[in-house]
Every structure is written in structure tokens, then in C-alpha cells.
Design a protein around this motif. Structure first.
Motif, PDB file in Angstrom:
ATOM      1  N   GLU B  56       0.859  -1.192   0.000  1.00 16.59           N
ATOM      2  CA  GLU B  56       0.000   0.000   0.000  1.00 16.59           C
ATOM      3  C   GLU B  56       0.892   1.238   0.000  1.00 16.59           C
ATOM      4  O   GLU B  56       1.843   1.317   0.779  1.00 16.59           O
ATOM      5  N   PHE B  57       0.568   2.175  -0.867  1.00 16.26           N
ATOM      6  CA  PHE B  57       1.258   3.458  -0.905  1.00 16.26           C
ATOM      7  C   PHE B  57       0.223   4.551  -0.702  1.00 16.26           C
ATOM      8  O   PHE B  57      -0.923   4.412  -1.143  1.00 16.26           O
ATOM      9  N   THR B  58       0.643   5.634  -0.054  1.00 13.15           N
ATOM     10  CA  THR B  58      -0.242   6.794   0.009  1.00 13.15           C
ATOM     11  C   THR B  58       0.359   7.911  -0.845  1.00 13.15           C
ATOM     12  O   THR B  58       1.574   7.987  -1.025  1.00 13.15           O
ATOM     13  N   GLY B  64      -1.227  17.506  -7.592  1.00 12.40           N
ATOM     14  CA  GLY B  64       0.062  18.126  -7.920  1.00 12.40           C
ATOM     15  C   GLY B  64       1.212  17.141  -7.925  1.00 12.40           C
ATOM     16  O   GLY B  64       2.350  17.503  -8.184  1.00 12.40           O
ATOM     17  N   SER B  65       0.924  15.851  -7.654  1.00 15.51           N
ATOM     18  CA  SER B  65       1.992  14.874  -7.451  1.00 15.51           C
ATOM     19  C   SER B  65       2.556  14.315  -8.749  1.00 15.51           C
ATOM     20  O   SER B  65       3.603  13.683  -8.757  1.00 15.51           O
ATOM     21  N   GLY B  66       1.819  14.505  -9.841  1.00 12.34           N
ATOM     22  CA  GLY B  66       2.252  13.929 -11.122  1.00 12.34           C
ATOM     23  C   GLY B  66       1.794  12.500 -11.309  1.00 12.34           C
ATOM     24  O   GLY B  66       2.181  11.835 -12.271  1.00 12.34           O
ATOM     25  N   LYS B 123      10.167   2.599  -6.940  1.00  8.08           N
ATOM     26  CA  LYS B 123      11.248   3.182  -7.742  1.00  8.08           C
ATOM     27  C   LYS B 123      10.668   3.898  -8.971  1.00  8.08           C
ATOM     28  O   LYS B 123      10.959   5.072  -9.218  1.00  8.08           O
ATOM     29  N   VAL B 124       9.813   3.183  -9.705  1.00  9.82           N
ATOM     30  CA  VAL B 124       9.253   3.745 -10.944  1.00  9.82           C
ATOM     31  C   VAL B 124       8.383   4.970 -10.635  1.00  9.82           C
ATOM     32  O   VAL B 124       8.533   6.028 -11.264  1.00  9.82           O
ATOM     33  N   LEU B 125       7.487   4.821  -9.660  1.00 11.34           N
ATOM     34  CA  LEU B 125       6.595   5.949  -9.347  1.00 11.34           C
ATOM     35  C   LEU B 125       7.395   7.115  -8.765  1.00 11.34           C
ATOM     36  O   LEU B 125       7.104   8.277  -9.046  1.00 11.34           O
ATOM     37  N   GLY B 126       8.413   6.791  -7.966  1.00  9.10           N
ATOM     38  CA  GLY B 126       9.267   7.822  -7.388  1.00  9.10           C
ATOM     39  C   GLY B 126       9.909   8.675  -8.476  1.00  9.10           C
ATOM     40  O   GLY B 126      10.018   9.900  -8.334  1.00  9.10           O
ATOM     41  N   GLU B 127      10.321   8.025  -9.551  1.00  8.97           N
ATOM     42  CA  GLU B 127      10.941   8.752 -10.675  1.00  8.97           C
ATOM     43  C   GLU B 127       9.927   9.594 -11.445  1.00  8.97           C
ATOM     44  O   GLU B 127      10.266  10.607 -12.031  1.00  8.97           O
ATOM     45  N   ARG B 128       8.687   9.132 -11.441  1.00  4.99           N
ATOM     46  CA  ARG B 128       7.670   9.808 -12.258  1.00  4.99           C
ATOM     47  C   ARG B 128       6.923  10.904 -11.497  1.00  4.99           C
ATOM     48  O   ARG B 128       6.207  11.698 -12.111  1.00  4.99           O
ATOM     49  N   SER B 133       5.898  13.084  -2.492  1.00  7.19           N
ATOM     50  CA  SER B 133       4.440  12.934  -2.595  1.00  7.19           C
ATOM     51  C   SER B 133       3.990  11.491  -2.351  1.00  7.19           C
ATOM     52  O   SER B 133       2.829  11.220  -2.072  1.00  7.19           O
ATOM     53  N   LEU B 134       4.936  10.534  -2.453  1.00  4.38           N
ATOM     54  CA  LEU B 134       4.589   9.115  -2.382  1.00  4.38           C
ATOM     55  C   LEU B 134       5.197   8.488  -1.132  1.00  4.38           C
ATOM     56  O   LEU B 134       6.353   8.739  -0.823  1.00  4.38           O
ATOM     57  N   ALA B 135       4.412   7.680  -0.411  1.00  5.58           N
ATOM     58  CA  ALA B 135       4.954   6.997   0.771  1.00  5.58           C
ATOM     59  C   ALA B 135       4.518   5.535   0.771  1.00  5.58           C
ATOM     60  O   ALA B 135       3.364   5.219   0.476  1.00  5.58           O
TER      61      ALA B 135
END
Lengths: 122, 361
Positions: B56-58, B64-66, B123-128, B133-135
Motif C-alpha cells: 500500500e502506498f499513500t 500536484g503529485s504527477g 522506484k518507478v513511481l518515485g521517478e515519475r 508525494s509518495l509513501a
């Protein structure tokens, strides 16, 4: 009753050997969902594949513990394959074989030897 | 190989004498009383599954997070209190993961991803996405699924509140004074809920649910049969980075009227056509097709099985797989060829296989 290392059992009545899988094998397999029907009238040698058995977990082979002619196949298995795992050592028998060499059965393990064998593989 | 991870409910499974096995880096219950028994209880009554291995990620500052460009879901159009199924794609349209996105509030989201893909997805979402914004909240989040025609009634008894959630709706509920997020989703084809909470609350819920004689614990063995009877894809088996949602027959979940990474590749594939297509098939016997069995059409090898099982509801073997373009037509007869000369006659069919579930009751 006699037992094999591959977890088949054999019950001998006269010249007829009734064959199935052991409680131990049934427990390992889980619910049986399909049993390939052995061909009645076919000659089979000790150690040859009698049929495939499939469970919710795996597919495996049942080997004939004795040589002879496949005389009868459990008719319940086609519609209710689960009987092979729910009542493996009674109503869930797989086939009856007319033995060509009845001495083969007596060379197998007896209940106590099989019990000891299972403990070694646990 | 890293040590297998244990869910917060591990001790409960041991106490119930579950048969445990590895899945996606975790040690998970495969079954308790028996796979077919648990399958049947889920179809007829209610079953509870420990699915805490899933990730699970929040996302805060959702708009605004992309994230809208990072996934196929039209995040801006998901209403608060709703979820949507979709994908994280690579530039070639390959599926990095399939996931559900819940819009919790106006500007906060929760993403539910597969267990084995948590690291890759972060990793992928962090780059995008915008930094910070992602945890990843997987390690402090437990997940229980209660599924089955009686699941609403049973869960209402435990939570003490009415559950008027629509299909794919979500909301916060209070359990034992603590907050749990409940989504009306599942992986079985039955009416059901997925409950996200802290580990303690999950333990309490698990025990409370099992006090009800209509609820059985069920493991991943039953879950696999249940999902296959619905034709739901399993990530890593039926879909992966080498398959696109179009090849996998999941185009229904793609919104082309928004930007997302992989969109150009999907549009190109629609124009140029694809080399392979996912099929679903049902066999004429109880024999189970298995992963990696070959798919033959008139003796020509045209593809491979990706998932298969014996279906108790259809009393037949069924499965999914990929075939070369031109061999995917519904109604076509195929042969599934396994090890040791196993041959299963089957027919290509539409999905779901099982159509009488309580999913939308």
C-alpha cells in the motif's frame, strides 16, 4: 495390506490385488480433482505408471505395485475424483489387478514397515 | 534469497494449523481445512483471507503529485470514496504492475499494489512523481479480505455499522475505536470487502470475524481458484512487463482521453496489431491445465498456458494463456499439451468462466 515407497497400498484377495494411494499420499496431495482412468484389460508391469492423479496442488503418478492385468477400475472416480483423497484406503481404491506373480505383493512393506518408512521421510 | 516475511497474522495461522508456503517473498497460508472446502465456503457463505503481503502506498497532494501521468487511471476523475483498477506501464506499454487506486479524500490517494512488486513500483513511481508525494505504508498496513455472499452481513455485525458501499467504493469505518479503511473490492467474484488497518486492528477483526460460524479462514490456494473462475489476471503469471493491457484483453480499463506513460505504445499497437493475445479456455475434462503447458491448434504450437486450475463450479479444467495472433477466436478448439504426454481438449471461451457470483449484490 502391503505398501510401496511411492505410497501405494495393495490389498490381496486370492489372485486379485486392489490398489490405491495411502492416507499419507492423500494428505500430501490435498483434494484430488482428477484421476486418469486406467485401461481395463491392459497388462501392466510392476513399477509402470497405472494412472495420473491430479490434486488442487499437484499432478503426480500412481505406479502399479504388482504385475498383471487391469481387471477393474473404480467407477466412482470419474464423477467423484475426491473420493481418492477423502477415503484413500477404502472406497477411494483405484484399480483391481489380476496378478501374474502374486509373490510380488508379499515382497512389499507391511503396515509397520511402511509406518517406519514414513517416519524416516518426514 | 532473503528470509520470507511474516504478516502480522502469522501466529493466528500457526494456531489454526494452516499449511504455509512462500508467495511473493512472504510466508503465507495456502490452506487451513482444505482448498476445495475453503473455495466452497467463500462461494456459499463467507471467507476471510489474510492479504497483508500486498503493498500500500499513500499519495498526498494527489493532483500536484504527477501521478495522473504515471498510471493509466484517470486519477483526477475518480471521485472521493471511489477506487479504480488500472496499471503502471512502461514506455512500451508493458505492465509494470496492476493496481487499485482509491481516492480517499479530495487530495489524498491510496494505491494497492502486488507484494512482489513493491520495490519496483516505488522506484518507478518515485521517478515519475513529485519528490515527497509518495509513501510506502506497506509495513504498517495489514489487509484482510472478507469475501462471499454473506460478507456484508458478517462485516456489519463486527463493525456495528451499515455498509452501503457501492462496488469499488471505499470509506473509513471505526472498529474497536480505531479507524480502518474498507474498500468494496476483491479477487473472488463474490460480494466482498478489503479492509486496510494497523496490525492490531487486523488481529482483532480476524478473531471477531472467525467467531461467526458462517466465516471460514481461507488461504491462497482457494483464492487462486476463485480468481481463475472469474478470469482475473495474476501479476507475474498472466501479465508482466512483456505484455500490454491490449494483449491481455484488459483494454476496458484504459482511458485514452488522458495522458499516461505507455499510451503512445498502446495506440501504436492498436493500429499495427499485436503478435499475441490472451485467451481463456475451458477443457472437456476435470483435468487441470497447468502453467507452461503448450497450447496447440491442430497440432501447431501456438502458445503457452499462464494459469490453470480445476474449477469446482464448472466441474472442468480451465485456464488462461497467450496464443499467436489469429488463433484467439472464441469458440475455437485447442489442445493443451503438458508433460508426460498429457493432452487436454479445450475450447476458447469468454470471461468470466463463472457467472453466478454475488459480486454486485
Amino acid at each position: 495390506m502391503y505398501y510401496t515407497k511411492d505410497h501405494e497400498w495393495v490389498k490381496v484377495e486370492g489372485n486379485t490385488a486392489t490398489v490405491g494411494i495411502t492416507e499419507y499420499a492423500a494428505k500430501q496431495l490435498g483434494d484430488v480433482t482428477f484421476v486418469e482412468k486406467p485401461v481395463t484389460g491392459k497388462d501392466i508391469k510392476k513399477g509402470q505408471v497405472l494412472c495420473d492423479v491430479e490434486s488442487v496442488k499437484a499432478a503426480s503418478e500412481v505406479y502399479s505395485p504388482v504385475s498383471g492385468k487391469i481387471a477393474q477400475v473404480n467407477g466412482s472416480m470419474e464423477e467423484f475424483p475426491g473420493i481418492v483423497s477423502s477415503l484413500p484406503e477404502s472406497d477411494g481404491w483405484i484399480a483391481k489387478i489380476e496378478m501374474s506373480d502374486p509373490s510380488e505383493a508379499s515382497q512389499l512393506m507391511n503396515a509397520q514397515q511402511y509406518g517406519d518408512y514414513i517416519r524416516t521421510i518426514k | 534469497m532473503d528470509e520470507l516475511k511474516k504478516t502480522p497474522l502469522y501466529e493466528e495461522h500457526v494456531r489454526l494449523k494452516a499449511q504455509m508456503g512462500p508467495f511473493g517473498g512472504w510466508i503465507m497460508p495456502i490452506y487451513y481445512s482444505g482448498i476445495l472446502e475453503e473455495h466452497s465456503r467463500c462461494r456459499k457463505e463467507a471467507a476471510v483471507f489474510d492479504i497483508s503481503h500486498m503493498g500500500e502506498f499513500t499519495v498526498k497532494d494527489a493532483l500536484g503529485s504527477g501521478i495522473d501521468r504515471a498510471v493509466t487511471q484517470p486519477v483526477e476523475r475518480i471521485r472521493p470514496g471511489q477506487g479504480r483498477y488500472g496499471f503502471i506501464l512502461n514506455e512500451q506499454g508493458g505492465i509494470i504492475d496492476d493496481l487499485i487506486i482509491f481516492r480517499l479524500e479530495d487530495n489524498s490517494l491510496m494505491l494497492v499494489v502486488n507484494a512482489a512488486t513493491v520495490g519496483k513500483d516505488m522506484k518507478v513511481l518515485g521517478e515519475r512523481m513529485a519528490p515527497g508525494s509518495l509513501a510506502d505504508i506497506s509495513s504498517e498496513t495489514a489487509k484482510l479480505d472478507i469475501q462471499g455472499p454473506l460478507s456484508r452481513e458478517v462485516l456489519e455485525n463486527v463493525t456495528g455499522t451499515g455498509l452501503k458501499l457501492p462496488y469499488f467504493g471505499c470509506g473509513y469505518f471505526t472498529v474497536k475505536g480505531r479507524r480502518a479503511l474498507i474498500g468494496r473490492t476483491g479477487y473472488t467474484g463474490e460480494l466482498g470487502y478489503e479492509i486496510y488497518s494497523d496490525p492490531d486492528t487486523a488481529g482483532f477483526l480476524w478473531r471477531e470475524l472467525l467467531k461467526d460460524a458462517r466465516v471460514s479462514p481461507a488461504g491462497l490456494g482457494a483464492r487462486d481458484i476463485l480468481r481463475l473462475e472469474m478470469g482475473y489476471s495474476l501479476y507475474g503469471s498472466d501479465i508482466d512487463e512483456g505484455t500490454t493491457p491490449l494483449e491481455a484483453g484488459l483494454e476496458y480499463f484504459i482511458n485514452y482521453d488522458k495522458e499516461f506513460i505507455g499510451r503512445e505504445a498502446l495506440i501504436r499497437q492498436m493500429k499495427e496489431g499485436f503478435e499475441k493475445k490472451k485467451i481463456a479456455f475451458i477443457s472437456d475434462s476435470k483435468r487441470s491445465p497447468r502453467q507452461h503447458y503448450r497450447i496447440l491448434s491442430a497440432d501447431k504450437d501456438v502458445g503457452e498456458v499462464t494459469s490453470g486450475t480445476y474449477s469446482p463450479m464448472l466441474s472442468a479444467g480451465l485456464g488462461m494463456g497467450y496464443v499467436e495472433k489469429g488463433y484467439e477466436k472464441i469458440g475455437s478448439e485447442i489442445t493443451v499439451a503438458g508433460t508426460g504426454g498429457v493432452r487436454i481438449n479445450a475450447r476458447i471461451t469468454g470471461l468470466p468462466f463463472y457467472r453466478n457470483g454475488s459480486l454486485k449484490n
